[in-house]
Design a protein around this motif. Structure first.
Motif, PDB file in Angstrom:
ATOM      1  N   THR A 185      50.599 -12.754  -7.351  1.00  0.00           N
ATOM      2  CA  THR A 185      51.320 -12.699  -6.078  1.00  0.00           C
ATOM      3  C   THR A 185      50.629 -13.544  -5.013  1.00  0.00           C
ATOM      4  O   THR A 185      51.284 -14.278  -4.253  1.00  0.00           O
ATOM      5  CB  THR A 185      51.449 -11.244  -5.603  1.00  0.00           C
ATOM      6  OG1 THR A 185      52.013 -10.450  -6.646  1.00  0.00           O
ATOM      7  CG2 THR A 185      52.323 -11.151  -4.365  1.00  0.00           C
ATOM      8  N   THR A 186      49.312 -13.458  -4.969  1.00  0.00           N
ATOM      9  CA  THR A 186      48.557 -14.240  -3.990  1.00  0.00           C
ATOM     10  C   THR A 186      48.785 -15.738  -4.192  1.00  0.00           C
ATOM     11  O   THR A 186      48.962 -16.493  -3.227  1.00  0.00           O
ATOM     12  CB  THR A 186      47.051 -13.932  -4.109  1.00  0.00           C
ATOM     13  OG1 THR A 186      46.838 -12.539  -3.864  1.00  0.00           O
ATOM     14  CG2 THR A 186      46.237 -14.758  -3.125  1.00  0.00           C
ATOM     15  N   ALA A 187      48.820 -16.164  -5.453  1.00  0.00           N
ATOM     16  CA  ALA A 187      48.970 -17.584  -5.762  1.00  0.00           C
ATOM     17  C   ALA A 187      50.349 -18.125  -5.405  1.00  0.00           C
ATOM     18  O   ALA A 187      50.496 -19.320  -5.120  1.00  0.00           O
ATOM     19  CB  ALA A 187      48.689 -17.821  -7.245  1.00  0.00           C
ATOM     20  N   LEU A 188      51.372 -17.252  -5.388  1.00  0.00           N
ATOM     21  CA  LEU A 188      52.749 -17.721  -5.241  1.00  0.00           C
ATOM     22  C   LEU A 188      53.419 -17.357  -3.919  1.00  0.00           C
ATOM     23  O   LEU A 188      54.471 -17.908  -3.588  1.00  0.00           O
ATOM     24  CB  LEU A 188      53.605 -17.164  -6.390  1.00  0.00           C
ATOM     25  CG  LEU A 188      53.234 -17.619  -7.800  1.00  0.00           C
ATOM     26  CD1 LEU A 188      54.041 -16.844  -8.829  1.00  0.00           C
ATOM     27  CD2 LEU A 188      53.448 -19.117  -7.970  1.00  0.00           C
ATOM     28  N   LYS A 189      52.826 -16.445  -3.162  1.00  0.00           N
ATOM     29  CA  LYS A 189      53.544 -15.895  -2.014  1.00  0.00           C
ATOM     30  C   LYS A 189      53.847 -16.936  -0.941  1.00  0.00           C
ATOM     31  O   LYS A 189      54.824 -16.787  -0.189  1.00  0.00           O
ATOM     32  CB  LYS A 189      52.770 -14.716  -1.410  1.00  0.00           C
ATOM     33  CG  LYS A 189      51.485 -15.096  -0.713  1.00  0.00           C
ATOM     34  CD  LYS A 189      50.881 -13.879  -0.018  1.00  0.00           C
ATOM     35  CE  LYS A 189      49.633 -14.247   0.764  1.00  0.00           C
ATOM     36  NZ  LYS A 189      49.123 -13.098   1.542  1.00  0.00           N
ATOM     37  N   GLU A 190      53.040 -17.982  -0.829  1.00  0.00           N
ATOM     38  CA  GLU A 190      53.275 -19.002   0.192  1.00  0.00           C
ATOM     39  C   GLU A 190      54.154 -20.142  -0.310  1.00  0.00           C
ATOM     40  O   GLU A 190      54.355 -21.127   0.400  1.00  0.00           O
ATOM     41  CB  GLU A 190      51.932 -19.565   0.688  1.00  0.00           C
ATOM     42  CG  GLU A 190      50.982 -18.530   1.264  1.00  0.00           C
ATOM     43  CD  GLU A 190      51.532 -17.831   2.492  1.00  0.00           C
ATOM     44  OE1 GLU A 190      52.444 -18.391   3.137  1.00  0.00           O
ATOM     45  OE2 GLU A 190      51.066 -16.719   2.798  1.00  0.00           O
ATOM     46  N   SER A 191      54.672 -20.022  -1.534  1.00  0.00           N
ATOM     47  CA  SER A 191      55.433 -21.124  -2.136  1.00  0.00           C
ATOM     48  C   SER A 191      56.924 -20.829  -2.250  1.00  0.00           C
ATOM     49  O   SER A 191      57.638 -21.456  -3.043  1.00  0.00           O
ATOM     50  CB  SER A 191      54.862 -21.442  -3.524  1.00  0.00           C
ATOM     51  OG  SER A 191      53.495 -21.797  -3.432  1.00  0.00           O
ATOM     52  N   GLY A 192      57.405 -19.849  -1.495  1.00  0.00           N
ATOM     53  CA  GLY A 192      58.834 -19.577  -1.458  1.00  0.00           C
ATOM     54  C   GLY A 192      59.361 -18.694  -2.568  1.00  0.00           C
ATOM     55  O   GLY A 192      60.581 -18.639  -2.788  1.00  0.00           O
ATOM     56  N   TYR A 193      58.486 -18.011  -3.274  1.00  0.00           N
ATOM     57  CA  TYR A 193      58.931 -17.130  -4.350  1.00  0.00           C
ATOM     58  C   TYR A 193      59.216 -15.721  -3.829  1.00  0.00           C
ATOM     59  O   TYR A 193      58.548 -15.237  -2.916  1.00  0.00           O
ATOM     60  CB  TYR A 193      57.867 -17.041  -5.447  1.00  0.00           C
ATOM     61  CG  TYR A 193      57.748 -18.302  -6.276  1.00  0.00           C
ATOM     62  CD1 TYR A 193      58.452 -18.443  -7.461  1.00  0.00           C
ATOM     63  CD2 TYR A 193      56.951 -19.354  -5.850  1.00  0.00           C
ATOM     64  CE1 TYR A 193      58.355 -19.595  -8.227  1.00  0.00           C
ATOM     65  CE2 TYR A 193      56.838 -20.513  -6.596  1.00  0.00           C
ATOM     66  CZ  TYR A 193      57.539 -20.634  -7.779  1.00  0.00           C
ATOM     67  OH  TYR A 193      57.447 -21.787  -8.528  1.00  0.00           O
ATOM     68  N   THR A 194      60.204 -15.080  -4.432  1.00  0.00           N
ATOM     69  CA  THR A 194      60.469 -13.665  -4.189  1.00  0.00           C
ATOM     70  C   THR A 194      60.096 -12.892  -5.447  1.00  0.00           C
ATOM     71  O   THR A 194      60.107 -13.445  -6.556  1.00  0.00           O
ATOM     72  CB  THR A 194      61.937 -13.414  -3.839  1.00  0.00           C
ATOM     73  OG1 THR A 194      62.773 -13.876  -4.928  1.00  0.00           O
ATOM     74  CG2 THR A 194      62.329 -14.152  -2.568  1.00  0.00           C
ATOM     75  N   PHE A 195      59.784 -11.607  -5.279  1.00  0.00           N
ATOM     76  CA  PHE A 195      59.222 -10.832  -6.386  1.00  0.00           C
ATOM     77  C   PHE A 195      60.096  -9.630  -6.715  1.00  0.00           C
ATOM     78  O   PHE A 195      60.633  -8.959  -5.829  1.00  0.00           O
ATOM     79  CB  PHE A 195      57.808 -10.375  -6.032  1.00  0.00           C
ATOM     80  CG  PHE A 195      56.860 -11.517  -5.805  1.00  0.00           C
ATOM     81  CD1 PHE A 195      56.103 -12.008  -6.841  1.00  0.00           C
ATOM     82  CD2 PHE A 195      56.751 -12.104  -4.554  1.00  0.00           C
ATOM     83  CE1 PHE A 195      55.230 -13.074  -6.645  1.00  0.00           C
ATOM     84  CE2 PHE A 195      55.896 -13.171  -4.339  1.00  0.00           C
ATOM     85  CZ  PHE A 195      55.138 -13.658  -5.391  1.00  0.00           C
ATOM     86  N   SER A 196      60.225  -9.358  -7.998  1.00  0.00           N
ATOM     87  CA  SER A 196      60.944  -8.172  -8.479  1.00  0.00           C
ATOM     88  C   SER A 196      60.267  -7.688  -9.751  1.00  0.00           C
ATOM     89  O   SER A 196      59.431  -8.388 -10.337  1.00  0.00           O
ATOM     90  CB  SER A 196      62.416  -8.488  -8.742  1.00  0.00           C
ATOM     91  OG  SER A 196      62.542  -9.500  -9.736  1.00  0.00           O
ATOM     92  N   ILE A 197      60.630  -6.472 -10.167  1.00  0.00           N
ATOM     93  CA  ILE A 197      60.003  -5.843 -11.338  1.00  0.00           C
ATOM     94  C   ILE A 197      61.093  -5.300 -12.256  1.00  0.00           C
ATOM     95  O   ILE A 197      62.085  -4.727 -11.788  1.00  0.00           O
ATOM     96  CB  ILE A 197      59.069  -4.693 -10.901  1.00  0.00           C
ATOM     97  CG1 ILE A 197      57.887  -5.253 -10.088  1.00  0.00           C
ATOM     98  CG2 ILE A 197      58.573  -3.889 -12.109  1.00  0.00           C
ATOM     99  CD1 ILE A 197      57.095  -4.193  -9.350  1.00  0.00           C
ATOM    100  N   GLU A 198      60.904  -5.471 -13.550  1.00  0.00           N
ATOM    101  CA  GLU A 198      61.768  -4.844 -14.551  1.00  0.00           C
ATOM    102  C   GLU A 198      60.896  -4.013 -15.474  1.00  0.00           C
ATOM    103  O   GLU A 198      59.784  -4.428 -15.829  1.00  0.00           O
ATOM    104  CB  GLU A 198      62.532  -5.894 -15.365  1.00  0.00           C
ATOM    105  CG  GLU A 198      63.607  -6.633 -14.585  1.00  0.00           C
ATOM    106  CD  GLU A 198      64.445  -7.546 -15.446  1.00  0.00           C
ATOM    107  OE1 GLU A 198      64.309  -7.473 -16.702  1.00  0.00           O
ATOM    108  OE2 GLU A 198      65.225  -8.340 -14.889  1.00  0.00           O
ATOM    109  N   GLU A 199      61.389  -2.829 -15.853  1.00  0.00           N
ATOM    110  CA  GLU A 199      60.645  -1.982 -16.792  1.00  0.00           C
ATOM    111  C   GLU A 199      61.600  -1.326 -17.771  1.00  0.00           C
ATOM    112  O   GLU A 199      62.747  -1.025 -17.429  1.00  0.00           O
ATOM    113  CB  GLU A 199      59.815  -0.935 -16.041  1.00  0.00           C
ATOM    114  CG  GLU A 199      60.598   0.004 -15.142  1.00  0.00           C
ATOM    115  CD  GLU A 199      60.857   1.364 -15.760  1.00  0.00           C
ATOM    116  OE1 GLU A 199      60.851   1.487 -17.000  1.00  0.00           O
ATOM    117  OE2 GLU A 199      61.094   2.304 -14.990  1.00  0.00           O
ATOM    118  N   THR A 200      61.107  -1.125 -19.002  1.00  0.00           N
ATOM    119  CA  THR A 200      61.894  -0.494 -20.063  1.00  0.00           C
ATOM    120  C   THR A 200      61.059   0.575 -20.742  1.00  0.00           C
ATOM    121  O   THR A 200      59.901   0.321 -21.112  1.00  0.00           O
ATOM    122  CB  THR A 200      62.339  -1.529 -21.107  1.00  0.00           C
ATOM    123  OG1 THR A 200      63.109  -2.552 -20.466  1.00  0.00           O
ATOM    124  CG2 THR A 200      63.187  -0.878 -22.198  1.00  0.00           C
TER     125      THR A 200
END
Length: 228
Positions: free
Chosen positions: A120-135
């Protein structure tokens, strides 16, 4: 070490097997033997060094009230009860009990939490949004899983907000898969932990019980995993 395992489901049985492999004396109580915590009397509970709970969100609170009230040491692998966490911590403190809780006792999952913070730290300033999937398997009661919620909290600690979508699936006998997804304008990056067996959960829980047997207090498994 004398271990009491509460819950004779798939994970509880495996915890008992792993504990025996580690050379510990193990007693297992299933739901029919411990209805409403009736088996957890003072003389019975104090006959064990550590109690490990892998039951249900409905049963675990009753079990904790009975065990912590007599100063027992407990490792809680059950999830879906954290709205009562403050109450259980207070009970343990009042009665001299010890409590070690965690949403996932797999060492691999714990490494994923650390990787998720870096990811998250590496990508947060590059315009990415985050979500989670679990099964998980269809008999898992809580959704989203406690692991997914902890994963979200680790991501949120970097982003500064908890607006992270979690999509939960319940399929067959799945042991558990968690994926953190970073979505950008032109690509996606995925960080995935896929369990192929429940044994790592059981191994982690037994190692946690071994550690707690020589410590007192209240601990989140995330905070002690590197000490095991």
């Amino acid at each position: 070490m004398r271990l009491l395992v509460l819950g004779a489901g798939k994970t509880g049985k495996l915890v008992a097997e792993v504990a025996a492999e580690h050379g510990h004396s193990v007693h297992v109580l299933d739901a029919t033997e411990n209805k409403d915590g009736a088996a957890l009397t003072h003389p019975f509970v104090t006959g064990f060094d550590v109690v490990i709970d892998f039951t249900t969100p409905e049963s675990v609170i009753t079990n904790m009230r009975a065990c912590l009230a007599v100063g027992a040491k407990m490792v809680i692998g059950t999830t879906g009860w954290y709205e009562k966490l403050a109450d259980m911590k207070a009970l343990a403190e009042r009665r001299g009990g010890s409590l070690l809780y965690g949403t996932n006792y797999s060492i691999g999952v714990q490494k994923m939490f650390a990787l998720a913070r870096y990811f998250t730290t590496a990508l947060k300033e590059s315009g990415y949004t985050f979500s989670i999937e679990e099964t998980h398997h269809t008999s898992k009661v809580d959704a989203p899983s406690g692991t997914a919620l902890t994963l979200r909290d680790n991501v949120a600690s970097v982003l500064g907000n908890t607006d992270i979508r979690i999509e939960a699936h319940r399929v067959g006998d799945a042991a558990g898969t968690h994926t953190l997804i970073a979505t950008g304008p032109n690509d996606r990056l995925l960080l995935t932990h896929e369990s192929t067996s429940r044994k790592p959960f059981a191994e982690g829980a037994v190692r946690a019980a071994e550690w707690l047997s020589t410590h007192s207090g209240i601990y989140d498994f995330q905070d002690v995993v590197e000490k095991l």
